[in-house]
Design a protein around this motif. Structure first.
Motif, short mmCIF file in Angstrom:
data_model
loop_
_atom_site.label_atom_id
_atom_site.label_comp_id
_atom_site.label_asym_id
_atom_site.label_seq_id
_atom_site.Cartn_x
_atom_site.Cartn_y
_atom_site.Cartn_z
N VAL A 48 62.84 66.05 50.32
CA VAL A 48 62.08 64.92 49.81
C VAL A 48 60.75 65.34 49.19
O VAL A 48 60.15 64.58 48.41
CB VAL A 48 61.82 63.89 50.93
CG1 VAL A 48 63.12 63.26 51.38
CG2 VAL A 48 61.09 64.54 52.11
N ASP A 49 60.24 66.54 49.50
CA ASP A 49 58.99 66.99 48.92
C ASP A 49 59.21 67.93 47.73
O ASP A 49 58.26 68.51 47.21
CB ASP A 49 58.11 67.68 49.98
CG ASP A 49 58.77 68.91 50.58
OD1 ASP A 49 59.88 69.26 50.14
OD2 ASP A 49 58.16 69.53 51.47
N GLY A 50 60.46 68.07 47.28
CA GLY A 50 60.75 68.88 46.11
C GLY A 50 61.19 70.30 46.40
O GLY A 50 61.63 71.00 45.49
N ARG A 51 61.08 70.74 47.65
CA ARG A 51 61.48 72.11 47.98
C ARG A 51 62.97 72.19 48.22
O ARG A 51 63.63 71.21 48.54
CB ARG A 51 60.75 72.59 49.23
CG ARG A 51 59.29 72.85 49.04
CD ARG A 51 58.68 73.37 50.34
NE ARG A 51 58.73 72.37 51.40
CZ ARG A 51 58.66 72.66 52.69
NH1 ARG A 51 58.57 73.91 53.08
NH2 ARG A 51 58.69 71.70 53.60
N THR B 263 63.02 56.23 60.33
CA THR B 263 63.90 55.09 60.46
C THR B 263 65.32 55.51 60.09
O THR B 263 65.55 56.62 59.59
CB THR B 263 63.45 53.95 59.53
OG1 THR B 263 63.57 54.39 58.17
CG2 THR B 263 62.00 53.57 59.82
N VAL B 264 66.29 54.61 60.29
CA VAL B 264 67.68 54.91 59.96
C VAL B 264 67.82 55.17 58.45
O VAL B 264 68.50 56.12 58.03
CB VAL B 264 68.61 53.76 60.40
CG1 VAL B 264 70.04 54.02 59.92
CG2 VAL B 264 68.57 53.61 61.91
N ASN B 265 67.17 54.33 57.65
CA ASN B 265 67.24 54.50 56.19
C ASN B 265 66.61 55.82 55.75
O ASN B 265 67.13 56.51 54.87
CB ASN B 265 66.56 53.34 55.48
CG ASN B 265 67.34 52.05 55.61
OD1 ASN B 265 68.56 52.08 55.83
ND2 ASN B 265 66.67 50.92 55.48
N ILE C 284 67.19 61.35 53.73
CA ILE C 284 66.90 62.78 53.88
C ILE C 284 68.20 63.58 53.92
O ILE C 284 68.33 64.63 53.25
CB ILE C 284 66.07 63.03 55.15
CG1 ILE C 284 64.66 62.44 54.98
CG2 ILE C 284 65.97 64.52 55.46
CD1 ILE C 284 63.83 62.47 56.24
N GLU C 285 69.18 63.10 54.67
CA GLU C 285 70.44 63.83 54.79
C GLU C 285 71.20 63.86 53.47
O GLU C 285 71.81 64.87 53.11
CB GLU C 285 71.29 63.21 55.89
CG GLU C 285 70.72 63.42 57.29
CD GLU C 285 71.61 62.85 58.37
OE1 GLU C 285 72.69 62.30 58.02
OE2 GLU C 285 71.26 62.96 59.56
N GLN C 286 71.15 62.76 52.72
CA GLN C 286 71.82 62.74 51.42
C GLN C 286 71.14 63.71 50.45
O GLN C 286 71.82 64.39 49.67
CB GLN C 286 71.80 61.31 50.85
CG GLN C 286 72.71 60.35 51.60
CD GLN C 286 72.60 58.93 51.07
OE1 GLN C 286 71.89 58.67 50.10
NE2 GLN C 286 73.28 57.99 51.73
#
Length: 234
Positions: A34-37, A17-19, A24-26
């Motif tokens: 987002v998974d810690g890597r 989604t847009v959010n 993710i980009e931020q």
């Protein structure tokens, strides 16, 4: 390796989604995923070799692909009388991903097979001339079957490693040439003569990259789950 025709073919479920995309980009701008890597951390890799030669199962993150290699004597192509053949076949099961349909291989399965096949052929990883038994008459045709057991993204990378692992452990029957014309082929059982490994010059590893934002953020090895996965040699 060249990229597939469409990344969405490899995982049709991935529709952020847009959010989600903004989040993710931020995170990537802060050098975090987002998974810690970190952006260039690879997935956790595990390779399990089967009891039979030429079989291997690869876990790349939560994606699992099994590779199995077989070979048979065939007549070579007329334009390549001194070379054997190598073919890649893929199977997508609905058990691995609800988006996969049973029956004939879909567009995603065909495209995956083409990418793996092209990478192995163009890099000349396997010595095709070593598969020749009698020029123009008998060569070994090597077949690699790739079964997708669980699709959590990065299918190209996982399938590539599964194919290489299976090829590296495969042993073909030894054969001798004789007869009155010197062209009769005898294939020996493994109990009579030890099978022979393939001649593999190098191992071309596929690595997937993704670009975010305006193309100035590059990420190694796309991951669609939210679990923390760290690099570990298999």
């Amino acid at each position: 390796l060249p990229p597939p025709a469409s990344n969405e073919m490899m995982d049709p479920r991935w529709r952020p989604t847009v959010n989600e995309r903004e989040f993710i980009e931020q995170a990537l701008q802060s050098d975090l995923r987002v998974d810690g890597r970190r952006p260039f951390d690879f997935r956790k890799l595990k390779i399990a070799f089967g009891r039979e030669d030429g079989s291997a199962e690869v876990e790349l993150g939560e994606t699992r692909v099994m590779g199995y290699v077989t070979a048979q004597l065939v007549q070579p192509y007329k334009d390549r009388p001194n070379e054997g053949t190598l073919a890649i076949f893929t199977e997508f099961s609905p058990m691995a991903d609800p988006a996969f349909e049973p029956g004939r291989p879909g567009e995603a399965a065909i495209e995956l097979g083409r990418v793996i096949d092209r990478g192995l052929r163009e890099s000349r990883a396997v010595d095709m001339e070593s598969l020749c038994v009698v020029a123009g008459k008998h060569v070994w045709s090597v077949r690699v079957d790739l079964h997708v057991l669980d699709n959590e993204g990065n299918l190209i990378d996982a399938a590539n490693i599964a194919a290489l692992a299976a090829l590296s452990t495969f042993r073909r029957p030894e054969c001798t040439v004789g007869g009155d014309d010197g062209q009769q082929v005898t294939v020996h059982d493994s109990e009579v003569r030890d099978p022979l490994p393939l001649t593999i010059h190098h191992l071309p590893i596929a690595v997937t990259f993704a670009y975010f934002g305006d193309g100035n953020i590059m990420v190694l090895s796309i991951q669609h789950t939210r679990k923390k996965l760290l690099w570990e040699e298999g």
